[in-house]
Design a protein around this motif. Structure first.
Motif, mmCIF file in Angstrom:
data_model
loop_
_atom_site.group_PDB
_atom_site.id
_atom_site.type_symbol
_atom_site.label_atom_id
_atom_site.label_comp_id
_atom_site.label_asym_id
_atom_site.label_seq_id
_atom_site.Cartn_x
_atom_site.Cartn_y
_atom_site.Cartn_z
ATOM 1 N N ASP A 135 0.862 -1.190 0.000
ATOM 2 C CA ASP A 135 0.000 0.000 0.000
ATOM 3 C C ASP A 135 0.895 1.235 0.000
ATOM 4 O OD1 ASP A 135 -2.203 1.665 0.168
ATOM 5 O OD2 ASP A 135 -3.135 0.570 1.800
ATOM 6 N N ASN A 136 0.288 2.420 -0.158
ATOM 7 C CA ASN A 136 1.098 3.639 -0.124
ATOM 8 C C ASN A 136 0.521 4.702 0.809
ATOM 9 O OD1 ASN A 136 -1.077 4.408 -1.626
ATOM 10 N ND2 ASN A 136 0.025 4.616 -3.567
ATOM 11 N N LEU A 137 -0.461 4.323 1.601
ATOM 12 C CA LEU A 137 -1.039 5.248 2.574
ATOM 13 C C LEU A 137 -1.205 4.522 3.900
ATOM 14 C CD1 LEU A 137 -3.886 6.977 0.501
ATOM 15 C CD2 LEU A 137 -1.787 8.053 1.341
ATOM 16 N N PRO A 138 -1.101 5.278 5.023
ATOM 17 C CA PRO A 138 -1.324 4.627 6.320
ATOM 18 C C PRO A 138 -2.783 4.215 6.483
ATOM 19 C CG PRO A 138 -1.034 6.999 6.598
ATOM 20 C CD PRO A 138 -0.785 6.702 5.148
ATOM 21 N N ARG A 139 -3.018 3.047 7.079
ATOM 22 C CA ARG A 139 -4.371 2.537 7.324
ATOM 23 C C ARG A 139 -4.480 2.130 8.783
ATOM 24 N NH1 ARG A 139 -6.445 4.028 2.324
ATOM 25 N NH2 ARG A 139 -5.056 3.295 0.707
ATOM 26 N N GLY A 189 -10.231 3.037 -9.532
ATOM 27 C CA GLY A 189 -9.743 2.542 -8.252
ATOM 28 C C GLY A 189 -10.528 3.157 -7.117
ATOM 29 N N PHE A 190 -10.195 2.762 -5.905
ATOM 30 C CA PHE A 190 -10.947 3.230 -4.745
ATOM 31 C C PHE A 190 -10.729 4.726 -4.522
ATOM 32 C CE2 PHE A 190 -10.572 -1.324 -3.605
ATOM 33 C CZ PHE A 190 -11.929 -1.591 -3.509
ATOM 34 N N MET A 191 -11.821 5.436 -4.346
ATOM 35 C CA MET A 191 -11.755 6.842 -3.949
ATOM 36 C C MET A 191 -11.093 6.924 -2.579
ATOM 37 S SD MET A 191 -14.944 9.491 -3.501
ATOM 38 C CE MET A 191 -14.664 11.208 -3.038
ATOM 39 N N GLU A 192 -10.201 7.904 -2.396
ATOM 40 C CA GLU A 192 -9.523 8.083 -1.107
ATOM 41 C C GLU A 192 -10.147 9.254 -0.343
ATOM 42 O OE1 GLU A 192 -7.266 6.186 0.234
ATOM 43 O OE2 GLU A 192 -6.186 5.164 -1.378
ATOM 44 N N ASN A 193 -9.908 9.274 0.955
ATOM 45 C CA ASN A 193 -10.371 10.397 1.756
ATOM 46 C C ASN A 193 -9.780 11.712 1.237
ATOM 47 O OD1 ASN A 193 -11.979 8.897 3.421
ATOM 48 N ND2 ASN A 193 -10.546 8.843 5.140
ATOM 49 N N ALA A 194 -10.479 12.797 1.535
ATOM 50 C CA ALA A 194 -10.006 14.167 1.257
ATOM 51 C C ALA A 194 -9.924 14.501 -0.222
ATOM 52 C CB ALA A 194 -8.655 14.438 1.934
ATOM 53 N N GLU A 195 -10.578 13.718 -1.085
ATOM 54 C CA GLU A 195 -10.645 14.107 -2.492
ATOM 55 C C GLU A 195 -12.105 14.096 -2.941
ATOM 56 O OE1 GLU A 195 -8.217 11.403 -4.816
ATOM 57 O OE2 GLU A 195 -9.452 9.665 -4.311
ATOM 58 N N SER A 196 -12.355 14.736 -4.089
ATOM 59 C CA SER A 196 -13.688 14.709 -4.688
ATOM 60 C C SER A 196 -13.757 13.534 -5.657
ATOM 61 C CB SER A 196 -13.949 16.016 -5.434
ATOM 62 O OG SER A 196 -13.098 16.104 -6.554
ATOM 63 N N LEU A 254 -5.981 14.161 -23.549
ATOM 64 C CA LEU A 254 -5.417 15.425 -24.028
ATOM 65 C C LEU A 254 -4.300 15.180 -25.029
ATOM 66 C CD1 LEU A 254 -5.419 17.351 -20.627
ATOM 67 C CD2 LEU A 254 -7.015 17.589 -22.545
ATOM 68 N N SER A 255 -3.757 13.956 -25.052
ATOM 69 C CA SER A 255 -2.765 13.571 -26.060
ATOM 70 C C SER A 255 -2.822 12.056 -26.179
ATOM 71 C CB SER A 255 -1.363 14.010 -25.640
ATOM 72 O OG SER A 255 -0.876 13.149 -24.627
ATOM 73 N N VAL A 256 -2.102 11.515 -27.126
ATOM 74 C CA VAL A 256 -2.127 10.056 -27.311
ATOM 75 C C VAL A 256 -1.144 9.379 -26.346
ATOM 76 C CG1 VAL A 256 -0.339 9.925 -29.088
ATOM 77 C CG2 VAL A 256 -2.236 8.270 -29.115
ATOM 78 N N GLU A 257 -0.521 10.166 -25.490
ATOM 79 C CA GLU A 257 0.468 9.579 -24.572
ATOM 80 C C GLU A 257 -0.176 8.866 -23.391
ATOM 81 O OE1 GLU A 257 3.714 12.224 -23.365
ATOM 82 O OE2 GLU A 257 3.380 13.272 -25.267
ATOM 83 N N PHE A 258 0.345 7.706 -23.064
ATOM 84 C CA PHE A 258 -0.067 6.977 -21.867
ATOM 85 C C PHE A 258 1.010 5.944 -21.584
ATOM 86 C CE2 PHE A 258 -1.197 3.211 -24.274
ATOM 87 C CZ PHE A 258 -1.617 3.710 -25.503
ATOM 88 N N LYS A 259 1.075 5.469 -20.356
ATOM 89 C CA LYS A 259 1.969 4.356 -20.059
ATOM 90 C C LYS A 259 1.452 3.639 -18.816
ATOM 91 C CE LYS A 259 5.540 6.170 -17.024
ATOM 92 N NZ LYS A 259 5.295 7.564 -16.737
ATOM 93 N N PRO A 260 1.556 2.312 -18.801
ATOM 94 C CA PRO A 260 0.989 1.546 -17.688
ATOM 95 C C PRO A 260 1.621 1.906 -16.357
ATOM 96 C CG PRO A 260 2.298 0.135 -19.164
ATOM 97 C CD PRO A 260 2.149 1.452 -19.828
ATOM 98 N N GLY A 261 0.778 2.033 -15.310
ATOM 99 C CA GLY A 261 1.289 2.247 -13.958
ATOM 100 C C GLY A 261 1.628 0.922 -13.295
ATOM 101 N N GLU A 262 1.917 0.972 -11.987
ATOM 102 C CA GLU A 262 2.386 -0.221 -11.262
ATOM 103 C C GLU A 262 1.371 -1.358 -11.238
ATOM 104 O OE1 GLU A 262 3.829 0.243 -7.338
ATOM 105 O OE2 GLU A 262 5.430 1.635 -7.887
ATOM 106 N N GLU A 263 0.076 -0.999 -11.274
ATOM 107 C CA GLU A 263 -0.955 -2.030 -11.170
ATOM 108 C C GLU A 263 -1.472 -2.466 -12.548
ATOM 109 O OE1 GLU A 263 -3.850 -0.518 -8.382
ATOM 110 O OE2 GLU A 263 -2.430 -0.636 -6.721
ATOM 111 N N THR A 264 -0.742 -2.062 -13.586
ATOM 112 C CA THR A 264 -1.173 -2.321 -14.969
ATOM 113 C C THR A 264 -0.062 -3.008 -15.756
ATOM 114 O OG1 THR A 264 -2.570 -0.346 -14.890
ATOM 115 C CG2 THR A 264 -2.022 -1.199 -17.072
ATOM 116 N N LEU A 265 -0.386 -4.136 -16.438
ATOM 117 C CA LEU A 265 0.597 -4.837 -17.266
ATOM 118 C C LEU A 265 0.863 -4.078 -18.558
ATOM 119 C CD1 LEU A 265 -0.810 -8.493 -16.938
ATOM 120 C CD2 LEU A 265 1.271 -7.596 -15.858
ATOM 121 N N GLU A 266 -0.240 -3.634 -19.185
ATOM 122 C CA GLU A 266 -0.116 -2.853 -20.416
ATOM 123 C C GLU A 266 -1.377 -2.015 -20.571
ATOM 124 O OE1 GLU A 266 -0.555 -5.059 -24.161
ATOM 125 O OE2 GLU A 266 -1.143 -6.836 -22.998
#
Lengths: 165, 165
Positions: A8-12, B59-66, B109-121
């Motif tokens: 994880d990347n946040l405290p729980r 993904g899961f919404m986190e506290n303190a965001e909209s 906004l552009s054709v750029e993207f790249k997989p993050g840690e939880e994404t294979l491709e």
């Protein structure tokens, strides 16, 4: 105690006794805008926060129900009203308190209602009599303003927004 | 341990050591339908559940965001894509797993993207090439079907529903 679980990347909140991780994500507060022949059913709160102030029937969504079921349940629990659910009408984030408020349009199936345990009294208001100064929450006031504005145009939209701190 | 706190009517997780009550309410999973010139950006999951299957960035919404901030954050974290957010498009309850899924329309906004840690491709798909058999979640398949159907009518609606068990 609060610590960052592996991967994880946040405290729980993690229980030292059993290892259970309690994620704390925003909670959904779900309610309705109950309409009876153009009047709106409001509830005066019998609980904190905002004891004594007026609100739309709403409350925390519980596990194992849908958003529509939560809306119907809360409307019956808080106002004793049976409604026919319409479309979702407003979706308002409140990041300051980690909540998202969702209100459905709803048509009351009869003029019957009675306050539940968390409600001092319930009453129908036409637009001119809405107690704007005594509305419990900004999301409720905003939802009511959108509803009356949309009614004037005879076209109800869907209103998604976020309340800043 | 689980017990019914005073004034409540359902059992909750209560910490015997500190008394903290951990309410477990449904969680919001928030994402986008990233559109680049009519193609949709999908991510192949690098994590369970549904490892190797395709999904919309979410993904899961986190506290303190909209909800809107959660949608933008997840789209960047999972797919490395910068988008301009449109209107909420689908709101789907999944009572079997105590979740509510919310997807926003979004324009890349552009054709750029790249997989993050939880994404294979990550890859762009036009309608004919969407890997329907390998979509990770029913809410994602349903959202994509609504999106392509609405595009044909050139009128994007808002789709609220619940998936039965």
């Amino acid at each position: 105690m609060r610590r960052v679980p592996p991967g994880d990347n946040l405290p729980r909140w993690v229980c030292d006794a059993c290892g259970e991780i309690h994620y704390q994500n925003p909670r959904l507060v779900i309610g309705t805008i109950p309409d009876y022949e153009g009047k709106i059913l409001l509830c005066r709160r019998a609980i904190e926060p905002r004891y004594g102030y007026w609100t739309l029937p709403a409350g925390f969504m519980e596990n194992a129900e849908s958003t529509a079921q939560a809306a119907l349940r809360e409307t019956f629990e808080e106002a004793g009203a049976q409604v026919e659910l319409g479309e979702p009408f407003s979706l308002i984030s409140v990041p300051a308190v980690n909540q998202v408020h969702l209100f459905y349009r709803a048509r009351m199936l009869s003029v019957e209602f009675k306050p539940g345990e968390e409600t001092l009294e319930a009453a129908l208001f036409d637009e001119a009599r809405i107690p704007w100064k005594d509305i419990a929450f900004r999301t409720v006031a905003l939802t009511l303003r959108h509803w009356f504005a949309d009614r004037k145009t005879a076209s109800f939209g869907f209103h998604a927004e976020s309340l800043d701190r």
